[in-house]
Design a protein around this motif. Structure first.
Motif, short mmCIF file in Angstrom:
data_model
loop_
_atom_site.label_atom_id
_atom_site.label_comp_id
_atom_site.label_asym_id
_atom_site.label_seq_id
_atom_site.Cartn_x
_atom_site.Cartn_y
_atom_site.Cartn_z
N LEU A 123 0.85 -1.19 0.00
CA LEU A 123 0.00 0.00 0.00
C LEU A 123 0.88 1.24 0.00
O LEU A 123 1.62 1.48 0.95
N ILE A 124 0.82 2.04 -1.06
CA ILE A 124 1.61 3.27 -1.12
C ILE A 124 0.67 4.45 -1.36
O ILE A 124 -0.12 4.43 -2.33
N ARG A 125 0.73 5.42 -0.48
CA ARG A 125 -0.10 6.63 -0.65
C ARG A 125 0.77 7.70 -1.29
O ARG A 125 1.53 8.39 -0.62
N LEU A 126 0.67 7.81 -2.61
CA LEU A 126 1.60 8.66 -3.36
C LEU A 126 1.68 10.08 -2.82
O LEU A 126 2.76 10.67 -2.74
N LYS A 127 0.53 10.61 -2.42
CA LYS A 127 0.49 12.01 -2.00
C LYS A 127 1.33 12.27 -0.75
O LYS A 127 1.83 13.37 -0.56
N SER A 128 1.52 11.27 0.10
CA SER A 128 2.28 11.50 1.33
C SER A 128 3.74 11.07 1.23
O SER A 128 4.46 11.10 2.22
N GLU A 129 4.15 10.62 0.07
CA GLU A 129 5.53 10.15 -0.05
C GLU A 129 6.45 11.34 -0.33
O GLU A 129 6.17 12.15 -1.22
N THR A 130 7.53 11.43 0.42
CA THR A 130 8.45 12.55 0.26
C THR A 130 9.54 12.23 -0.75
O THR A 130 10.23 11.22 -0.63
N THR A 131 9.67 13.10 -1.75
CA THR A 131 10.80 12.95 -2.68
C THR A 131 11.47 14.33 -2.80
O THR A 131 10.89 15.34 -2.43
N TYR A 132 12.66 14.32 -3.32
CA TYR A 132 13.40 15.59 -3.48
C TYR A 132 13.81 15.75 -4.94
O TYR A 132 14.98 15.60 -5.29
N GLU A 195 -7.24 11.60 -3.83
CA GLU A 195 -6.58 12.86 -3.49
C GLU A 195 -5.47 13.18 -4.48
O GLU A 195 -4.84 14.22 -4.43
N PHE A 196 -5.28 12.27 -5.37
CA PHE A 196 -4.17 12.39 -6.28
C PHE A 196 -4.64 12.92 -7.64
O PHE A 196 -4.00 13.73 -8.27
N GLU A 197 -5.82 12.48 -8.05
CA GLU A 197 -6.42 13.00 -9.29
C GLU A 197 -7.91 13.11 -9.05
O GLU A 197 -8.48 12.29 -8.34
N LYS A 198 -8.55 14.07 -9.65
CA LYS A 198 -9.99 14.27 -9.45
C LYS A 198 -10.80 13.20 -10.18
O LYS A 198 -10.53 12.88 -11.33
N ALA A 199 -11.77 12.64 -9.45
CA ALA A 199 -12.65 11.65 -10.07
C ALA A 199 -13.88 12.37 -10.62
O ALA A 199 -14.75 12.77 -9.87
N PRO A 207 -3.62 3.87 -16.80
CA PRO A 207 -3.17 2.75 -15.97
C PRO A 207 -2.39 3.28 -14.76
O PRO A 207 -1.50 4.12 -14.92
N PRO A 208 -2.73 2.82 -13.55
CA PRO A 208 -2.07 3.34 -12.35
C PRO A 208 -0.55 3.17 -12.34
O PRO A 208 0.14 3.93 -11.67
N ARG A 209 -0.03 2.21 -13.09
CA ARG A 209 1.43 2.06 -13.12
C ARG A 209 2.11 3.33 -13.64
O ARG A 209 3.25 3.62 -13.29
N GLN A 210 1.39 4.10 -14.46
CA GLN A 210 1.96 5.36 -14.94
C GLN A 210 2.13 6.37 -13.80
O GLN A 210 3.10 7.11 -13.75
N ALA A 211 1.15 6.39 -12.90
CA ALA A 211 1.22 7.31 -11.76
C ALA A 211 2.40 6.91 -10.87
O ALA A 211 3.14 7.77 -10.37
#
Ligand SMILES: Nc1nc2c(ncn2[C@@H]2O[C@H](COP(=O)(O)OP(=O)(O)OP(=O)(O)O)[C@@H](O)[C@H]2O)c(=O)[nH]1
Ligand SMILES: [Mg+2]
Length: 286
Positions: A123-132, A195-199, A207-211
Protein backbone atom coordinates in the motif's frame (compact mmCIF):
# COMPACT_ATOMS: atom_id res chain seq x y z
CA UNK A 1 -10.81 -25.07 1.83
CA UNK A 2 -8.08 -22.66 0.82
CA UNK A 3 -6.37 -20.45 3.35
CA UNK A 4 -4.29 -18.09 1.23
CA UNK A 5 -1.52 -16.33 3.11
CA UNK A 6 -1.04 -12.68 2.30
CA UNK A 7 1.30 -10.06 3.69
CA UNK A 8 0.12 -6.47 3.96
CA UNK A 9 2.84 -3.82 3.70
CA UNK A 10 1.87 -0.24 4.42
CA UNK A 11 3.38 2.62 6.39
CA UNK A 12 1.59 4.93 8.83
CA UNK A 13 -1.56 6.59 7.45
CA UNK A 14 -1.38 4.65 4.22
CA UNK A 15 -5.03 3.58 4.52
CA UNK A 16 -4.74 0.01 5.87
CA UNK A 17 -7.51 0.28 8.45
CA UNK A 18 -10.02 2.02 6.20
CA UNK A 19 -9.39 -0.40 3.38
CA UNK A 20 -9.95 -3.34 5.73
CA UNK A 21 -13.21 -1.83 7.00
CA UNK A 22 -14.49 -1.03 3.55
CA UNK A 23 -13.47 -4.44 2.25
CA UNK A 24 -15.48 -6.05 5.01
CA UNK A 25 -18.52 -3.87 4.20
CA UNK A 26 -18.24 -4.81 0.54
CA UNK A 27 -17.90 -8.56 0.88
CA UNK A 28 -20.81 -8.52 3.32
CA UNK A 29 -23.26 -6.11 1.72
CA UNK A 30 -22.27 -5.49 -1.86
CA UNK A 31 -20.23 -8.46 -3.03
CA UNK A 32 -18.14 -8.47 -6.17
CA UNK A 33 -15.55 -11.11 -7.02
CA UNK A 34 -15.32 -12.07 -3.34
CA UNK A 35 -18.18 -12.31 -0.87
CA UNK A 36 -18.55 -13.13 2.80
CA UNK A 37 -19.63 -16.71 3.50
CA UNK A 38 -22.33 -16.98 6.05
CA UNK A 39 -21.85 -20.62 6.94
CA UNK A 40 -20.87 -21.23 10.52
CA UNK A 41 -17.78 -23.24 9.73
CA UNK A 42 -15.31 -20.49 10.49
CA UNK A 43 -15.27 -18.95 13.93
CA UNK A 44 -14.12 -15.41 13.33
CA UNK A 45 -14.00 -12.29 15.40
CA UNK A 46 -14.85 -9.44 13.13
CA UNK A 47 -15.51 -6.87 15.84
CA UNK A 48 -12.50 -4.70 14.88
CA UNK A 49 -13.85 -4.36 11.35
CA UNK A 50 -17.41 -3.81 12.62
CA UNK A 51 -16.06 -0.88 14.59
CA UNK A 52 -14.42 0.70 11.53
CA UNK A 53 -17.65 0.25 9.58
CA UNK A 54 -19.65 1.79 12.41
CA UNK A 55 -17.53 4.96 12.23
CA UNK A 56 -17.99 5.12 8.47
CA UNK A 57 -21.76 4.68 8.76
CA UNK A 58 -21.73 7.78 10.94
CA UNK A 59 -19.75 9.59 8.25
CA UNK A 60 -16.51 9.89 10.19
CA UNK A 61 -13.02 8.42 9.92
CA UNK A 62 -11.86 5.55 12.14
CA UNK A 63 -8.96 5.81 14.56
CA UNK A 64 -5.26 5.60 13.86
CA UNK A 65 -3.91 2.17 14.86
CA UNK A 66 -1.46 2.49 17.75
CA UNK A 67 2.16 1.69 16.94
CA UNK A 68 2.33 -1.54 18.95
CA UNK A 69 -0.96 -3.03 17.74
CA UNK A 70 -0.95 -6.23 15.77
CA UNK A 71 -4.39 -7.69 15.14
CA UNK A 72 -5.67 -10.14 12.63
CA UNK A 73 -9.16 -11.00 11.49
CA UNK A 74 -10.22 -14.10 9.66
CA UNK A 75 -12.49 -13.30 6.73
CA UNK A 76 -14.56 -16.31 5.60
CA UNK A 77 -14.89 -15.63 1.87
CA UNK A 78 -16.14 -17.32 -1.26
CA UNK A 79 -15.21 -16.49 -4.82
CA UNK A 80 -17.58 -16.15 -7.79
CA UNK A 81 -17.39 -19.93 -8.43
CA UNK A 82 -18.42 -20.71 -4.87
CA UNK A 83 -14.91 -21.80 -3.79
CA UNK A 84 -14.51 -21.17 -0.07
CA UNK A 85 -11.43 -19.54 1.41
CA UNK A 86 -10.47 -18.13 4.77
CA UNK A 87 -8.41 -15.00 4.39
CA UNK A 88 -6.40 -13.80 7.33
CA UNK A 89 -6.18 -10.03 7.14
CA UNK A 90 -3.82 -8.20 9.47
CA UNK A 91 -3.97 -4.66 10.75
CA UNK A 92 -1.11 -3.03 12.56
CA UNK A 93 0.36 0.34 13.38
CA UNK A 94 2.22 1.39 10.26
CA UNK A 95 5.20 2.58 12.33
CA UNK A 96 6.19 -1.09 12.63
CA UNK A 97 7.18 -1.16 8.99
CA UNK A 98 9.24 2.00 9.46
CA UNK A 99 11.03 0.29 12.35
CA UNK A 100 11.92 -2.69 10.18
CA UNK A 101 13.59 -0.24 7.83
CA UNK A 102 15.29 1.87 10.48
CA UNK A 103 16.57 -0.99 12.61
CA UNK A 104 17.25 -3.33 9.71
CA UNK A 105 15.66 -6.06 11.78
CA UNK A 106 12.60 -8.12 11.01
CA UNK A 107 10.61 -9.55 13.93
CA UNK A 108 10.25 -13.34 13.88
CA UNK A 109 6.48 -13.17 13.32
CA UNK A 110 7.03 -11.08 10.21
CA UNK A 111 9.79 -13.34 8.96
CA UNK A 112 7.63 -16.45 8.85
CA UNK A 113 4.76 -14.56 7.22
CA UNK A 114 7.01 -13.08 4.57
CA UNK A 115 8.40 -16.50 3.78
CA UNK A 116 5.08 -18.32 3.60
CA UNK A 117 2.92 -15.74 1.88
CA UNK A 118 1.89 -16.44 -1.66
CA UNK A 119 1.04 -12.78 -2.16
CA UNK A 120 2.15 -9.38 -0.91
CA UNK A 121 -0.09 -6.32 -0.85
CA UNK A 122 1.93 -3.12 -0.96
CA UNK A 123 0.00 0.00 0.00
CA UNK A 124 1.61 3.27 -1.12
CA UNK A 125 -0.10 6.63 -0.65
CA UNK A 126 1.60 8.66 -3.36
CA UNK A 127 0.49 12.01 -2.00
CA UNK A 128 2.28 11.50 1.33
CA UNK A 129 5.53 10.15 -0.05
CA UNK A 130 8.45 12.55 0.26
CA UNK A 131 10.80 12.95 -2.68
CA UNK A 132 13.40 15.59 -3.48
CA UNK A 133 13.09 16.04 -7.23
CA UNK A 134 15.21 19.19 -7.33
CA UNK A 135 17.89 18.03 -4.88
CA UNK A 136 20.25 17.00 -7.69
CA UNK A 137 20.06 20.30 -9.56
CA UNK A 138 20.60 22.09 -6.25
CA UNK A 139 23.86 20.21 -5.80
CA UNK A 140 25.30 21.80 -8.93
CA UNK A 141 24.61 25.34 -7.67
CA UNK A 142 27.02 27.39 -5.62
CA UNK A 143 26.41 26.93 -1.93
CA UNK A 144 25.21 30.49 -1.33
CA UNK A 145 22.60 30.21 -4.13
CA UNK A 146 21.04 26.98 -2.93
CA UNK A 147 17.44 26.95 -1.86
CA UNK A 148 16.17 25.28 1.30
CA UNK A 149 15.45 21.97 -0.39
CA UNK A 150 18.92 20.55 0.01
CA UNK A 151 18.99 21.49 3.66
CA UNK A 152 15.59 19.96 4.27
CA UNK A 153 16.57 16.63 2.72
CA UNK A 154 17.01 14.92 6.04
CA UNK A 155 14.33 12.30 5.53
CA UNK A 156 14.88 9.45 3.08
CA UNK A 157 13.62 10.00 -0.43
CA UNK A 158 10.64 7.65 -0.81
CA UNK A 159 12.26 6.04 -3.88
CA UNK A 160 15.27 4.96 -1.87
CA UNK A 161 13.14 4.03 1.13
CA UNK A 162 10.83 1.62 -0.69
CA UNK A 163 13.52 0.00 -2.81
CA UNK A 164 15.70 -0.56 0.24
CA UNK A 165 12.77 -1.89 2.26
CA UNK A 166 11.64 -4.23 -0.51
CA UNK A 167 15.18 -5.59 -0.93
CA UNK A 168 15.38 -6.19 2.79
CA UNK A 169 12.01 -7.97 2.90
CA UNK A 170 12.78 -10.09 -0.16
CA UNK A 171 16.05 -11.13 1.40
CA UNK A 172 14.36 -12.10 4.66
CA UNK A 173 11.72 -14.05 2.72
CA UNK A 174 14.51 -15.94 0.95
CA UNK A 175 13.50 -14.64 -2.48
CA UNK A 176 16.43 -14.26 -4.86
CA UNK A 177 16.56 -11.48 -7.45
CA UNK A 178 18.59 -13.20 -10.13
CA UNK A 179 15.55 -14.61 -11.87
CA UNK A 180 12.33 -12.67 -12.11
CA UNK A 181 10.19 -13.19 -9.05
CA UNK A 182 7.21 -15.53 -9.45
CA UNK A 183 6.35 -15.88 -5.78
CA UNK A 184 5.16 -13.90 -3.89
CA UNK A 185 2.68 -12.35 -6.28
CA UNK A 186 2.61 -8.61 -5.78
CA UNK A 187 -0.37 -6.25 -5.80
CA UNK A 188 0.65 -2.61 -5.45
CA UNK A 189 -2.31 -0.52 -4.29
CA UNK A 190 -1.82 3.22 -4.73
CA UNK A 191 -4.06 4.25 -1.86
CA UNK A 192 -6.18 7.39 -1.40
CA UNK A 193 -6.12 7.69 -5.18
CA UNK A 194 -8.91 10.27 -5.02
CA UNK A 195 -6.58 12.86 -3.49
CA UNK A 196 -4.17 12.39 -6.28
CA UNK A 197 -6.42 13.00 -9.29
CA UNK A 198 -9.99 14.27 -9.45
CA UNK A 199 -12.65 11.65 -10.07
CA UNK A 200 -15.07 13.22 -12.53
CA UNK A 201 -18.10 11.35 -13.86
CA UNK A 202 -17.29 9.38 -17.00
CA UNK A 203 -13.55 9.97 -16.64
CA UNK A 204 -11.32 7.28 -18.06
CA UNK A 205 -8.23 6.79 -15.91
CA UNK A 206 -4.76 6.03 -17.14
CA UNK A 207 -3.17 2.75 -15.97
CA UNK A 208 -2.07 3.34 -12.35
CA UNK A 209 1.43 2.06 -13.12
CA UNK A 210 1.96 5.36 -14.94
CA UNK A 211 1.22 7.31 -11.76
CA UNK A 212 3.73 5.15 -9.88
CA UNK A 213 6.34 5.68 -12.60
CA UNK A 214 5.77 9.45 -12.55
CA UNK A 215 5.94 9.86 -8.79
CA UNK A 216 8.33 7.13 -7.72
CA UNK A 217 10.31 6.18 -10.84
CA UNK A 218 12.92 4.14 -9.01
CA UNK A 219 10.32 2.10 -7.12
CA UNK A 220 8.42 1.54 -10.34
CA UNK A 221 11.46 0.26 -12.25
CA UNK A 222 12.62 -1.88 -9.32
CA UNK A 223 9.26 -3.59 -9.12
CA UNK A 224 8.72 -3.95 -12.84
CA UNK A 225 12.16 -5.36 -13.50
CA UNK A 226 12.19 -7.81 -10.58
CA UNK A 227 8.70 -9.31 -10.71
CA UNK A 228 7.48 -11.38 -13.64
CA UNK A 229 4.78 -9.39 -15.42
CA UNK A 230 1.97 -11.89 -14.87
CA UNK A 231 2.44 -11.96 -11.09
CA UNK A 232 2.51 -8.17 -10.67
CA UNK A 233 -0.37 -5.74 -10.81
CA UNK A 234 -0.64 -2.06 -9.92
CA UNK A 235 -4.00 -0.60 -8.90
CA UNK A 236 -5.42 2.75 -7.86
CA UNK A 237 -7.36 2.36 -4.61
CA UNK A 238 -9.73 4.83 -3.03
CA UNK A 239 -11.32 2.93 -0.16
CA UNK A 240 -13.41 5.95 0.82
CA UNK A 241 -13.67 7.86 -2.45
CA UNK A 242 -13.02 11.11 -0.54
CA UNK A 243 -11.40 12.41 2.65
CA UNK A 244 -13.23 11.94 5.94
CA UNK A 245 -12.79 13.87 9.18
CA UNK A 246 -12.42 12.12 12.50
CA UNK A 247 -15.24 14.26 13.90
CA UNK A 248 -17.11 14.68 10.66
CA UNK A 249 -20.55 13.54 9.56
CA UNK A 250 -20.27 13.07 5.80
CA UNK A 251 -23.80 12.85 4.45
CA UNK A 252 -23.05 10.51 1.54
CA UNK A 253 -21.75 7.92 4.00
CA UNK A 254 -24.72 8.33 6.31
CA UNK A 255 -27.41 8.42 3.61
CA UNK A 256 -26.11 5.93 1.06
CA UNK A 257 -23.97 3.76 3.31
CA UNK A 258 -20.18 3.17 3.20
CA UNK A 259 -20.69 0.26 0.80
CA UNK A 260 -21.64 2.76 -1.91
CA UNK A 261 -18.37 4.69 -1.48
CA UNK A 262 -14.91 3.92 -2.75
CA UNK A 263 -13.52 2.33 -5.89
CA UNK A 264 -10.47 0.82 -7.55
CA UNK A 265 -8.83 1.67 -10.87
CA UNK A 266 -7.78 -1.62 -12.48
CA UNK A 267 -4.20 -2.13 -13.76
CA UNK A 268 -5.21 -1.44 -17.35
CA UNK A 269 -6.91 1.84 -16.35
CA UNK A 270 -10.46 2.73 -17.31
CA UNK A 271 -13.45 3.71 -15.22
CA UNK A 272 -13.58 3.27 -11.44
CA UNK A 273 -14.85 -0.13 -10.29
CA UNK A 274 -16.74 -0.26 -6.97
CA UNK A 275 -15.50 -3.81 -6.30
CA UNK A 276 -12.83 -3.23 -3.65
CA UNK A 277 -12.16 -6.98 -3.44
CA UNK A 278 -10.81 -7.10 -7.00
CA UNK A 279 -7.09 -6.71 -6.22
CA UNK A 280 -7.32 -9.46 -3.60
CA UNK A 281 -9.25 -11.75 -5.91
CA UNK A 282 -6.45 -11.29 -8.44
CA UNK A 283 -3.83 -11.98 -5.78
CA UNK A 284 -5.39 -15.26 -4.63
CA UNK A 285 -6.16 -16.26 -8.21
CA UNK A 286 -9.95 -16.28 -7.70
N1 LIG B 1 -8.97 10.89 0.70
C1 LIG B 1 -8.92 9.68 1.25
N2 LIG B 1 -8.51 9.53 2.52
C2 LIG B 1 -8.47 8.28 3.02
C3 LIG B 1 -8.84 7.12 2.27
N3 LIG B 1 -8.65 6.02 3.05
C4 LIG B 1 -8.18 6.47 4.24
N4 LIG B 1 -8.07 7.83 4.22
C5 LIG B 1 -7.61 8.69 5.31
O1 LIG B 1 -6.25 8.45 5.53
C6 LIG B 1 -5.94 8.45 6.91
C7 LIG B 1 -5.19 7.21 7.28
O2 LIG B 1 -6.00 6.07 7.01
P1 LIG B 1 -5.88 4.75 7.89
O3 LIG B 1 -6.73 3.71 7.24
O4 LIG B 1 -6.17 5.05 9.31
O5 LIG B 1 -4.35 4.42 7.70
P2 LIG B 1 -3.50 3.24 8.38
O6 LIG B 1 -2.61 2.69 7.32
O7 LIG B 1 -4.40 2.29 9.07
O8 LIG B 1 -2.61 4.07 9.40
P3 LIG B 1 -1.95 3.56 10.79
O9 LIG B 1 -3.08 2.98 11.59
O10 LIG B 1 -1.38 4.79 11.36
O11 LIG B 1 -0.92 2.54 10.43
C8 LIG B 1 -7.27 8.62 7.64
O12 LIG B 1 -7.35 9.94 8.08
C9 LIG B 1 -8.32 8.37 6.60
O13 LIG B 1 -9.44 9.19 6.79
C10 LIG B 1 -9.29 7.32 0.93
O14 LIG B 1 -9.64 6.40 0.20
N5 LIG B 1 -9.30 8.61 0.48
MG1 LIG C 1 -4.57 1.73 10.98
Amino acid sequence: MRTPELVLLGGPHSGKTHYAGQLYGRVRRRPGLLRLRNDRGTPSNLSALEEVLRCLEEGRAAQHTSADTWAEVLLPLADAHGNAMDLRWPDYGGEQLRQVFEQRAVPEAWRSRLTQAEGWVLLIRLKSETTYPDALSELTKRLENRSDTAKRAVEWDANAYWVELLQLLLHVAGVGQIDRIRRPRLAVLLSCYDEFEKAEPGKVWAPPRQALADHLPLVSSFIESNWATDVLSIWGLSALGRPLERNGAAETFIDEGPEKQGWVIPPEGGTPDPDLSRPLAWLVGA
